[in-house]
Motif scaffolding. Structure first.
Motif, PDB file in Angstrom:
ATOM      1  N   GLU A 257       0.905  -1.299  -0.015  1.00  0.00           N
ATOM      2  CA  GLU A 257      -0.167   0.220  -0.013  1.00  0.00           C
ATOM      3  C   GLU A 257       1.039   1.229   0.088  1.00  0.00           C
ATOM      4  OE1 GLU A 257      -3.810  -0.185   2.551  1.00  0.00           O
ATOM      5  OE2 GLU A 257      -2.169  -1.729   3.543  1.00  0.00           O
ATOM      6  N   ALA A 258       1.846   1.516  -0.952  1.00  0.00           N
ATOM      7  CA  ALA A 258       2.506   2.507  -1.217  1.00  0.00           C
ATOM      8  C   ALA A 258       1.985   3.694  -1.959  1.00  0.00           C
ATOM      9  CB  ALA A 258       3.838   2.279  -2.063  1.00  0.00           C
ATOM     10  N   GLY A 259       2.546   5.038  -1.433  1.00  0.00           N
ATOM     11  CA  GLY A 259       2.156   5.953  -2.459  1.00  0.00           C
ATOM     12  C   GLY A 259       1.564   7.263  -1.793  1.00  0.00           C
ATOM     13  N   THR A 260       1.386   7.120  -0.541  1.00  0.00           N
ATOM     14  CA  THR A 260       0.591   8.192   0.175  1.00  0.00           C
ATOM     15  C   THR A 260       1.594   9.472   0.750  1.00  0.00           C
ATOM     16  OG1 THR A 260       0.093   6.483   1.792  1.00  0.00           O
ATOM     17  CG2 THR A 260      -1.780   7.233   0.547  1.00  0.00           C
ATOM     18  N   PRO A 261       1.011  10.365   1.447  1.00  0.00           N
ATOM     19  CA  PRO A 261       1.745  11.495   1.745  1.00  0.00           C
ATOM     20  C   PRO A 261       3.350  11.430   1.947  1.00  0.00           C
ATOM     21  CG  PRO A 261      -0.285  11.430   2.680  1.00  0.00           C
ATOM     22  CD  PRO A 261      -0.237  10.113   2.139  1.00  0.00           C
ATOM     23  N   LEU A 262       3.785  10.787   2.994  1.00  0.00           N
ATOM     24  CA  LEU A 262       5.121  10.730   3.414  1.00  0.00           C
ATOM     25  C   LEU A 262       6.070   9.925   2.771  1.00  0.00           C
ATOM     26  CD1 LEU A 262       4.851  11.851   7.300  1.00  0.00           C
ATOM     27  CD2 LEU A 262       5.310  13.034   5.295  1.00  0.00           C
ATOM     28  N   ALA A 263       5.529   8.999   1.675  1.00  0.00           N
ATOM     29  CA  ALA A 263       6.292   8.188   1.155  1.00  0.00           C
ATOM     30  C   ALA A 263       7.466   8.854   0.287  1.00  0.00           C
ATOM     31  CB  ALA A 263       5.587   7.210   0.002  1.00  0.00           C
TER      32      ALA A 263
ATOM     33  N   ILE B 287      15.672   7.802   8.394  1.00  0.00           N
ATOM     34  CA  ILE B 287      14.840   6.955   7.948  1.00  0.00           C
ATOM     35  C   ILE B 287      14.323   7.328   6.530  1.00  0.00           C
ATOM     36  CG2 ILE B 287      12.959   5.448   8.194  1.00  0.00           C
ATOM     37  CD1 ILE B 287      13.219   5.413  11.384  1.00  0.00           C
ATOM     38  N   VAL B 288      14.497   6.647   5.505  1.00  0.00           N
ATOM     39  CA  VAL B 288      13.596   6.958   4.480  1.00  0.00           C
ATOM     40  C   VAL B 288      12.339   6.115   4.453  1.00  0.00           C
ATOM     41  CG1 VAL B 288      15.070   5.087   3.285  1.00  0.00           C
ATOM     42  CG2 VAL B 288      13.767   6.981   1.669  1.00  0.00           C
ATOM     43  N   LEU B 289      11.217   6.649   4.191  1.00  0.00           N
ATOM     44  CA  LEU B 289       9.884   5.949   4.053  1.00  0.00           C
ATOM     45  C   LEU B 289       9.556   5.505   2.775  1.00  0.00           C
ATOM     46  CD1 LEU B 289       7.056   8.068   6.237  1.00  0.00           C
ATOM     47  CD2 LEU B 289       8.255   5.870   6.796  1.00  0.00           C
ATOM     48  N   CYS B 290       9.637   4.150   2.605  1.00  0.00           N
ATOM     49  CA  CYS B 290       9.437   3.508   1.254  1.00  0.00           C
ATOM     50  C   CYS B 290       7.754   3.649   0.947  1.00  0.00           C
ATOM     51  CB  CYS B 290       9.908   2.378   1.394  1.00  0.00           C
ATOM     52  SG  CYS B 290      11.819   2.230   1.529  1.00  0.00           S
ATOM     53  N   ALA B 291       7.102   3.414   1.951  1.00  0.00           N
ATOM     54  CA  ALA B 291       5.578   3.271   1.875  1.00  0.00           C
ATOM     55  C   ALA B 291       4.982   4.080   3.012  1.00  0.00           C
ATOM     56  CB  ALA B 291       5.130   1.859   1.813  1.00  0.00           C
TER      57      ALA B 291
END
Length: 203
Positions: A18-24, A44-48
């Motif tokens: 469920e990727a692709g919302t605000p902080l990704a 940290i890099v947010l991937c999803a």
């Protein structure tokens, strides 16, 4: 780090469905008041990121006892020694025996998942073989384990000022020294770390 069967250690974690919302694609920078020792001083890099939760990779916790070449040996990936290497990091406390390669988006394999900002996440041995052979993506890092949040958990942590969000760039993701990554991420927001306090708001 103990010897591990890295051949079976690659595969996408469920939060990436469920990727692709605000902080990704954004970076999370731990505030000085971070209570969890796993994440103190981390970037940290947010991937999803979705309503169902979030998944990310810690960028600045190197793994001193395991080299890229040693991991390739354990995974049975050739050639050895590799023609090129990427750095290894502790990606987080969830499923520490799983491997994920975060990389520049110009290279993809079957199963590669896009990450906002022009990056990708590949969790297969194909990318290790490509890198060992001198090919593969232009930029990359290998994370063992990941950071995961349940529904609403990350939002609650941001609301209590545990994290600042910072736009990602290739230098913060892949370049420079791990020891300076936290300060460099804050510098992108023109923030002096010595002035931060538990009461500071998030950007």
């Amino acid at each position: 780090m103990a010897r591990h069967d890295w051949k079976s250690a690659f595969g996408a974690p469920k939060p990436l469905e469920e990727a692709g919302t605000p902080l990704a694609g954004q970076l999370l920078v731990a505030m000085p008041n971070m209570r969890d020792p796993n994440f103190a001083g981390s970037v940290i890099v947010l991937c999803a990121h979705s309503a169902g939760g979030a998944m990310g990779l810690i960028l600045n916790q190197p793994i001193p006892k395991l080299s890229f070449e040693e991991l390739l040996k354990q995974a049975g990936v050739e050639p050895l020694p590799p023609q090129r290497s990427i750095r290894l990091v502790n990606g987080g406390p969830v499923e520490e025996g799983r491997g994920f390669v975060l990389h520049s988006g110009e290279w993809k394999a079957e199963g590669s998942l896009p990450v906002e900002g022009g990056y990708a996440l590949t969790a297969s041995l194909d990318i290790l073989k490509a890198i060992a052979s001198g090919g593969g993506p232009r930029q990359g890092l290998l994370a063992l384990g990941y950071a995961g949040w349940g529904a609403g958990q990350l939002e609650a942590e941001i609301a209590r000022n545990d994290w600042l969000s910072v736009p990602a760039d290739e230098d913060l993701l892949f370049g420079g020294d791990d020891a300076t990554r936290w300060r460099r991420a804050l510098a992108k927001l023109n923030i002096d770390p010595t002035l931060l306090s538990a009461e500071a708001g998030h950007a």
